[in-house]
Motif scaffolding. Structure first.
Motif, PDB file in Angstrom:
ATOM      1  N   MET A   1       2.809  50.302  37.071  1.00 22.77           N
ATOM      2  CA  MET A   1       4.054  49.953  36.403  1.00 22.77           C
ATOM      3  C   MET A   1       4.914  51.197  36.223  1.00 22.77           C
ATOM      4  N   PRO A   2       6.204  51.133  36.561  1.00 24.73           N
ATOM      5  CA  PRO A   2       7.064  52.292  36.328  1.00 24.73           C
ATOM      6  C   PRO A   2       7.181  52.561  34.838  1.00 24.73           C
ATOM      7  N   PRO A   3       7.111  53.833  34.414  1.00 22.98           N
ATOM      8  CA  PRO A   3       7.183  54.133  32.986  1.00 22.98           C
ATOM      9  C   PRO A   3       8.528  53.745  32.386  1.00 22.98           C
ATOM     10  N   GLU A   4       9.576  53.827  33.199  1.00 22.20           N
ATOM     11  CA  GLU A   4      10.903  53.478  32.703  1.00 22.20           C
ATOM     12  C   GLU A   4      11.804  53.135  33.876  1.00 22.20           C
ATOM     13  N   THR A   5      12.574  52.072  33.738  1.00 21.88           N
ATOM     14  CA  THR A   5      13.553  51.711  34.758  1.00 21.88           C
ATOM     15  C   THR A   5      14.945  52.038  34.220  1.00 21.88           C
ATOM     16  N   ILE A   6      15.944  51.809  35.039  1.00 21.20           N
ATOM     17  CA  ILE A   6      17.313  52.055  34.593  1.00 21.20           C
ATOM     18  C   ILE A   6      17.681  51.166  33.406  1.00 21.20           C
ATOM     19  N   TYR A   7      17.007  50.003  33.305  1.00 21.34           N
ATOM     20  CA  TYR A   7      17.326  49.092  32.207  1.00 21.34           C
ATOM     21  C   TYR A   7      16.899  49.676  30.865  1.00 21.34           C
ATOM     22  N   PRO A 364       7.663  45.749  28.695  1.00 21.79           N
ATOM     23  CA  PRO A 364       8.630  44.908  29.406  1.00 21.79           C
ATOM     24  C   PRO A 364       8.322  43.420  29.251  1.00 21.79           C
ATOM     25  N   ARG A 365       9.354  42.624  29.397  1.00 20.81           N
ATOM     26  CA  ARG A 365       9.152  41.173  29.348  1.00 20.81           C
ATOM     27  C   ARG A 365       8.363  40.739  30.584  1.00 20.81           C
ATOM     28  N   VAL A 366       7.548  39.713  30.431  1.00 20.63           N
ATOM     29  CA  VAL A 366       6.839  39.136  31.573  1.00 20.63           C
ATOM     30  C   VAL A 366       7.278  37.681  31.676  1.00 20.63           C
ATOM     31  N   PHE A 367       7.872  37.317  32.802  1.00 17.09           N
ATOM     32  CA  PHE A 367       8.325  35.940  33.008  1.00 17.09           C
ATOM     33  C   PHE A 367       7.372  35.218  33.948  1.00 17.09           C
ATOM     34  N   ALA A 388       0.537  46.060  41.797  1.00 19.04           N
ATOM     35  CA  ALA A 388       0.409  46.673  40.471  1.00 19.04           C
ATOM     36  C   ALA A 388       1.009  45.777  39.397  1.00 19.04           C
ATOM     37  N   GLU A 389       2.147  45.170  39.697  1.00 19.81           N
ATOM     38  CA  GLU A 389       2.770  44.268  38.729  1.00 19.81           C
ATOM     39  C   GLU A 389       1.934  43.015  38.522  1.00 19.81           C
ATOM     40  N   ALA A 390       1.290  42.544  39.591  1.00 20.02           N
ATOM     41  CA  ALA A 390       0.425  41.367  39.464  1.00 20.02           C
ATOM     42  C   ALA A 390      -0.733  41.664  38.526  1.00 20.02           C
ATOM     43  N   ASP A 391      -1.338  42.843  38.664  1.00 25.90           N
ATOM     44  CA  ASP A 391      -2.434  43.235  37.763  1.00 25.90           C
ATOM     45  C   ASP A 391      -1.942  43.315  36.318  1.00 25.90           C
ATOM     46  N   TYR A 392      -0.770  43.880  36.133  1.00 30.01           N
ATOM     47  CA  TYR A 392      -0.213  44.004  34.789  1.00 30.01           C
ATOM     48  C   TYR A 392       0.071  42.620  34.200  1.00 30.01           C
TER      49      TYR A 392
END
Length: 402
Positions: A1-7, A364-367, A388-392
């Motif tokens: 997971m990225p530690p921080e995005t632009i959002y 982060p939100r998970v939808f 990685a996002e799937a695992d998270y």
């Protein structure tokens, strides 16, 4: 997971997208090549009608249609398509839309095809005429819509027949097209989410559809604010005449003739109903590049990647107390295999709604998919997830039960 995005930099939580190409969370991941093309497009200027003409050429090539056009989303493509069917090449009718007094404005539609998205047709001034019933669901063997009901509804005020393409819609599209064409009216098809397979780019045109709308921001992975309209040349010309910037002196008004013939129109149109739906040069270039790449993609390999990811997610969630998982069947409406998670609240201690709501409140939100909450189910779509996002996502879903 990225530690921080632009959002997060903007003070807004980003979303881990485990629900698929939903507009409300940004559609899909735009192709890097399309992003690069958009950046390069921002560095120079171009006559938009020339760029739309190039897009039309590509859309025609990949769909088999006479012509194509890029709109600001599939809903915009439907609205512009309806406007073209109503106004045709009548400059006065174009200028008056959505006021349709004096022109045929009815769009016949099977009741079981009606969705909130057909507001796009009504926004152009159309009156939707419902036909059929919901009798199929009574289990009597009858169908929701009989072909004769569509023909019976077509009259002198009919501008078009609208059709929503899904695995469960009936009658077959070719049957509907034959009926409409026998009565001299065109057919508009909403196929926004019907890609892949790439064969669908031409399937609906081959079946006889006069205009077909696809999303440019779902599986094509172009800009989220783009839609693709493919169809008959004269209807696409009407779309262009109602969409392009028409503030020009007649003496020097020379739009790309591949799209609009000034002599045939007989004058410069006023700013049309499509003006609020404008598409920028960057989005046009991004869509062109994304569509080129989409038709070259190995979709069998991509589907296998999605299936393998879905199977891993399913196996991991099946071990959570109170969860029972399965994969969607081959006749699913989603283009990727989805994980269906049934929640037993007595065992899990939470309901499916609790899980979905809890995930959306995280940072982060998970939808995840929430369409089947009344049945005690939610879905996980692998299409927009990295491994990685799937695992998270699995970790956070399981955490809602703990």
């Amino acid at each position: 997971m990225p530690p921080e995005t632009i959002y997060e930099e903007l003070g807004v939580p980003h979303v881990v997208n485990a629900t698929g190409t939903k507009t409300r969370i940004g559609g899909s991941r735009i192709r890097p090549e399309a992003v690069d093309a958009m950046a390069r497009a921002s560095e120079a200027f171009v006559r938009l009608s020339d760029l739309q003409a190039r897009a039309s050429e590509l859309i025609a090539d990949v769909t088999g249609a006479d012509a194509g056009y890029v709109a600001s989303g599939a809903a915009s493509a439907l609205a512009l398509g309806a406007a073209a069917c109503i106004a045709g090449d009548d400059l006065g009718a174009m200028a008056r839309l959505p006021d349709t007094e004096g022109v045929a404005d009815e769009i016949v539609m099977a009741r079981t095809h009606r969705t909130g998205y057909d507001h796009a047709l009504r926004a152009a001034g159309a009156t939707v005429v419902d036909v059929g019933t919901n009798d199929k669901h009574l289990g009597t063997g009858s169908r929701n819509v009989e072909p004769w009901e569509i023909e019976d509804a077509i009259g002198e005020d009919t501008a078009a027949v609208a059709y929503v393409e899904k695995s469960y819609t009936e009658p077959p599209l070719d049957v509907v097209c034959d009926i409409a064409h026998d009565n001299g009216v065109p057919v508009i098809v909403d196929a926004a989410a019907e890609l892949p397979p790439t064969s669908n780019l031409s399937a609906f045109v081959d079946a006889g559809a006069d205009l077909v709308a696809f999303s440019g921001g779902k599986a094509v992975r172009g800009p989220q604010t783009t839609g693709i309209l493919a169809g008959r040349e004269e209807l696409v010309e009407s779309v262009a005449a109602q969409h392009l910037d028409m503030h020009a002196a007649e003496q020097v008004w020379e739009p790309a003739r591949e799209l609009v013939d000034p002599e045939e129109l007989g004058g410069v149109p006023r700013q049309g109903i499509g003006r609020p739906m404008k598409v920028g040069k960057e989005e046009l270039v991004g869509l062109i590049r994304a569509l080129e790449l989409f038709v070259e993609e190995d979709h069998d390999a991509l589907t296998e990647e999605w299936r393998e990811r879905a199977e891993r997610i399913s196996a991991d969630l099946d071990s959570v107390a109170g969860f029972d998982t399965s994969l969607t069947a081959d006749d699913k409406t989603a283009v990727a295999p989805e994980v269906i998670v049934s929640v037993d609240p007595d065992v899990a201690g939470v309901s499916a709604a609790d899980v979905v709501g809890g995930l959306r409140r995280e940072e982060p939100r998970v939808f995840v998919g929430a369409d089947a909450l009344p049945a005690g189910e939610f879905t996980v779509n692998p299409m927009c997830l990295t491994d990685a996002e799937a695992d998270y996502a699995v970790e956070r879903i399981a955490a809602q039960v703990e």
